[in-house]
Design an enzyme around this catalytic site. Structure first.
Site, short mmCIF file in Angstrom:
data_model
loop_
_atom_site.label_atom_id
_atom_site.label_comp_id
_atom_site.label_asym_id
_atom_site.label_seq_id
_atom_site.Cartn_x
_atom_site.Cartn_y
_atom_site.Cartn_z
CB CYS A 1 -0.97 -0.01 1.18
SG CYS A 1 -0.20 -0.24 2.78
CD GLU B 1 9.10 -0.94 -2.84
OE1 GLU B 1 8.55 -0.51 -3.88
OE2 GLU B 1 8.48 -1.60 -1.98
#
Length: 157
Positions: free
Chosen positions: A126, A153
């Site tokens: 999310c 990331e």
């Protein structure tokens, strides 16, 4: 339900579930901070595979999780959770993008509400959902945690 904790760069995560199925991952901060329920049993060695995969994720060595998950929610919430899992590592999508993908282009706010109830953050990513203008919108673990996950990331994608 049993639970354990995992130390991570974003703080101590609470992992809870039954057998080897995860029902919940909770942050140490933010509006989704959660403590174990009184009837849960602390099992320090619980969820070894989830702990291993989360450690690999935080080390930048895992982009996709392969775990048994048992999230609760309405059919629409589960559709949103499924859509979240389709957002590639290192990428983001807006609430409107997900609403369109689900065939409900006017449901961006409902997607946001379902996203906010995600019981398995990180594993169901999310944190990859942002506002339509690119803003880092609300996050159960706090905006700083969301920012840290996205930066992790982006640095390893």
């Amino acid at each position: 339900m049993k639970y354990c904790y995992l130390e991570t760069p974003i703080g101590k995560l609470l992992l809870a579930g039954e057998d080897d199925e995860l029902h919940c991952i909770a942050f140490p901060n933010g509006k989704m901070k959660r403590e174990p329920d009184a009837d849960w049993k602390h099992v320090k060695s619980a969820f070894p595979e989830a702990r291993r995969q989360l450690k690999e994720y935080f080390a930048g060595k895992r982009q996709v999780f392969n775990l048994k998950l048992a999230p609760n929610g309405t059919p629409f919430q589960r559709q949103v959770l499924d859509a979240l899992q389709q957002i590639p590592y290192g990428e983001t999508a807006s609430y409107a993008d997900i609403a369109r993908k689900l065939g409900r282009p006017g449901a961006a706010r409902a997607v946001g509400a379902a996203n906010g109830r995600n019981p398995l953050p990180i594993v169901i990513p999310c944190h990859r959902v942002i506002g339509s203008k690119g803003a880092l919108t609300g996050f159960g673990g706090g905006i700083e945690t969301k920012k840290a996950l996205l930066e992790l990331e982006n640095s390893t994608a």
